[in-house]
Design a protein around this motif. Structure first.
Motif, PDB file in Angstrom:
ATOM      1  N   HIS A  31     -13.286  11.408  -3.233  1.00  0.00           N
ATOM      2  CA  HIS A  31     -12.186  11.101  -4.148  1.00  0.00           C
ATOM      3  C   HIS A  31     -10.887  10.957  -3.355  1.00  0.00           C
ATOM      4  CE1 HIS A  31     -14.435  12.821  -7.903  1.00  0.00           C
ATOM      5  NE2 HIS A  31     -15.091  11.855  -7.271  1.00  0.00           N
ATOM      6  N   GLU A  32     -10.877   9.916  -2.535  1.00  0.00           N
ATOM      7  CA  GLU A  32      -9.736   9.588  -1.686  1.00  0.00           C
ATOM      8  C   GLU A  32      -9.385   8.118  -1.906  1.00  0.00           C
ATOM      9  OE1 GLU A  32     -10.884  10.397   2.317  1.00  0.00           O
ATOM     10  OE2 GLU A  32     -11.298  12.521   1.954  1.00  0.00           O
ATOM     11  N   PRO A  33      -8.143   7.727  -1.591  1.00  0.00           N
ATOM     12  CA  PRO A  33      -7.721   6.334  -1.822  1.00  0.00           C
ATOM     13  C   PRO A  33      -8.646   5.297  -1.199  1.00  0.00           C
ATOM     14  CG  PRO A  33      -5.817   7.679  -1.322  1.00  0.00           C
ATOM     15  CD  PRO A  33      -7.016   8.563  -1.145  1.00  0.00           C
TER      16      PRO A  33
ATOM     17  N   ASP B 294      -4.118   0.039   3.445  1.00  0.00           N
ATOM     18  CA  ASP B 294      -4.524   1.447   3.455  1.00  0.00           C
ATOM     19  C   ASP B 294      -4.982   1.866   4.846  1.00  0.00           C
ATOM     20  OD1 ASP B 294      -5.496   3.987   2.056  1.00  0.00           O
ATOM     21  OD2 ASP B 294      -7.362   3.236   2.940  1.00  0.00           O
TER      22      ASP B 294
ATOM     23  N   SER C 194      -3.313   4.673   7.370  1.00  0.00           N
ATOM     24  CA  SER C 194      -4.151   5.753   7.880  1.00  0.00           C
ATOM     25  C   SER C 194      -4.125   5.841   9.406  1.00  0.00           C
ATOM     26  CB  SER C 194      -5.593   5.544   7.404  1.00  0.00           C
ATOM     27  OG  SER C 194      -6.453   6.512   7.951  1.00  0.00           O
TER      28      SER C 194
ATOM     29  N   HIS D 118       1.515  11.254   7.828  1.00  0.00           N
ATOM     30  CA  HIS D 118       2.203  11.029   6.552  1.00  0.00           C
ATOM     31  C   HIS D 118       1.316  10.300   5.537  1.00  0.00           C
ATOM     32  CE1 HIS D 118       5.932  12.244   8.541  1.00  0.00           C
ATOM     33  NE2 HIS D 118       5.646  11.402   9.513  1.00  0.00           N
ATOM     34  N   TYR D 119       0.083   9.989   5.941  1.00  0.00           N
ATOM     35  CA  TYR D 119      -0.784   9.172   5.087  1.00  0.00           C
ATOM     36  C   TYR D 119      -1.000   9.783   3.713  1.00  0.00           C
ATOM     37  CZ  TYR D 119      -5.017   6.981   3.283  1.00  0.00           C
ATOM     38  OH  TYR D 119      -5.934   6.359   2.469  1.00  0.00           O
ATOM     39  N   ASN D 120      -1.315  11.067   3.667  1.00  0.00           N
ATOM     40  CA  ASN D 120      -1.606  11.717   2.386  1.00  0.00           C
ATOM     41  C   ASN D 120      -0.397  11.756   1.463  1.00  0.00           C
ATOM     42  OD1 ASN D 120      -4.299  12.247   3.032  1.00  0.00           O
ATOM     43  ND2 ASN D 120      -3.787  14.172   4.060  1.00  0.00           N
ATOM     44  N   ASN D 121       0.790  11.754   2.032  1.00  0.00           N
ATOM     45  CA  ASN D 121       2.000  11.737   1.206  1.00  0.00           C
ATOM     46  C   ASN D 121       2.353  10.330   0.727  1.00  0.00           C
ATOM     47  OD1 ASN D 121       2.432  14.530   1.494  1.00  0.00           O
ATOM     48  ND2 ASN D 121       3.517  14.238   3.448  1.00  0.00           N
TER      49      ASN D 121
ATOM     50  N   THR E  25      -1.165   8.330  -2.140  1.00  0.00           N
ATOM     51  CA  THR E  25      -1.774   9.308  -3.031  1.00  0.00           C
ATOM     52  C   THR E  25      -2.754   8.599  -3.968  1.00  0.00           C
ATOM     53  OG1 THR E  25      -0.021   9.056  -4.675  1.00  0.00           O
ATOM     54  CG2 THR E  25       0.305  10.733  -2.956  1.00  0.00           C
ATOM     55  N   LEU E  26      -3.565   9.376  -4.674  1.00  0.00           N
ATOM     56  CA  LEU E  26      -4.518   8.787  -5.624  1.00  0.00           C
ATOM     57  C   LEU E  26      -3.796   8.040  -6.735  1.00  0.00           C
ATOM     58  CD1 LEU E  26      -7.315  11.503  -6.004  1.00  0.00           C
ATOM     59  CD2 LEU E  26      -7.553   9.206  -5.045  1.00  0.00           C
TER      60      LEU E  26
ATOM     61  N   CYS F  94     -10.770   5.856  14.087  1.00  0.00           N
ATOM     62  CA  CYS F  94     -10.319   5.304  12.805  1.00  0.00           C
ATOM     63  C   CYS F  94     -10.494   3.790  12.765  1.00  0.00           C
ATOM     64  CB  CYS F  94      -8.853   5.659  12.552  1.00  0.00           C
ATOM     65  SG  CYS F  94      -8.586   7.396  12.149  1.00  0.00           S
TER      66      CYS F  94
END
Length: 323
Positions: free
Chosen positions: A54-56, A119, A123, A129-132, A135-136, A233
């Motif tokens: 459950h990630e972007p 995306d 990443s 800072h990717y998760n900020n 976001t979903l 990555c």
């Protein structure tokens, strides 16, 4: 949907009389359709059931699979029906509906692939800072915007097209093509052509700029850095690049052969016209499923759970009969 002409059916002339061999072709295409449905539904189910996915990145992949199912529904039922039918025709209303479905499929496919490239750029280039940033909620907004963009522009195109007066109903295709349908019009198509040209530029140029910007930055960062995680990555970009090239080349060949009269065998012309509608929906879920480690591990876990549940169900059934 009212049209000022008396034409109510469109006749496909690309279908040829191959006798009983058509049933063999029908079986092959039906098997392909079933495989497309199975592969995409399976990947969607795995992503939905595994909370680790459950990630972007996987949400965009799930969105891509939904679009593959959407495009396949727009093509295969009509294709299979006409293949075994003696009259290779479709009602004009359903022809417009198929055009709308297949064109929105193509538009969203390119938009979704562009979002996926952005995306990957975030990443790899901004890992801390990717998760900020992604976001979903923002991923969902991007997906919804891509759908609205695709549906909106072709809704306007559909409204313009249905008011054209048609003087012909012959289409040298196996599916309804907007370009071929407009050529059958005997009224002024200036507005339709200008709008279509503008929308084609927007649909291609905007995602293409985002894709080129993303991968130029990714390659610069990756090849300048000796950082192991960045190299790792970059491997997640491989299935996306293959998917992007596969779809883009297929669409490019179809556009080129539709606009330019080329002397080629009819079967080759048909294969080119349906390539981007058949191959990406089948290849994408398989390729992403095999290449991405998290998807592969989640698939193994999913099948192990299915086998375990099946074994338990059989055990319970045997015990009931034993009593």
């Amino acid at each position: 949907m009212q049209n000022s002409s008396q034409i109510s059916y469109v006749i496909f002339t690309a279908y040829t009389d191959v006798g009983h061999v058509k049933y063999f072709y029908f079986t092959i295409l039906l098997a392909l359709y079933v495989c497309i449905i199975f592969a995409n539904v399976l990947l969607i189910t795995i992503i939905y059931m595994d909370r680790a996915l459950h990630e972007p990145m996987y949400l965009f992949l799930c969105s891509l699979c939904v679009n593959e199912l959407y495009g396949s529904i727009g093509l295969f039922p009509c294709l299979l029906t006409n293949l075994i039918s003696n009259n290779h025709e479709i009602h004009l209303t359903y022809c417009y509906l198929q055009i709308y479905c297949l064109y929105t499929y193509g538009s969203f496919e390119f938009c979704n692939l562009a979002i996926m490239s952005y995306d990957r750029y975030l990443s790899i280039c901004y890992p801390l800072h990717y998760n900020n940033i992604m976001t979903l909620n923002r991923a969902c907004i991007l997906i919804v915007f891509a759908w609205l963009f695709s549906f909106g522009q072709f809704t306007v195109s559909l409204v313009l097209n249905v008011h054209l007066r048609l003087c012909g109903n012959i289409m040298e295709k196996v599916w309804c093509d907007n370009f071929f349908l407009i050529r059958q019009s005997c009224t002024d198509t200036t507005v339709v052509n200008i709008y279509g040209l503008c929308m084609t530029v927007v649909v291609i140029a905007v995602p293409l700029v985002l894709i080129l910007h993303s991968y130029i930055r990714i390659f610069k960062i990756t090849f300048r850095s000796s950082n192991g995680p960045n190299k790792k990555c970059l491997n997640t970009c491989v299935p996306h690049i293959v998917s992007l090239l596969n779809f883009s080349i297929g669409v490019s060949f179809e556009i080129f052969q539709s606009r330019v009269k080329l002397n080629m065998p009819p079967i080759l012309r048909i294969i080119i016209s349906v390539y981007f509608l058949m191959i990406p929906p089948l290849v994408n879920p398989i390729m992403f499923g095999l290449k991405l480690t998290k998807i592969r591990d989640a698939s193994k876990k999913f099948f192990q759970q299915v086998i375990l549940l099946k074994f338990r169900a059989c055990t319970i059934t045997d015990n009931m009969y034993a009593k």
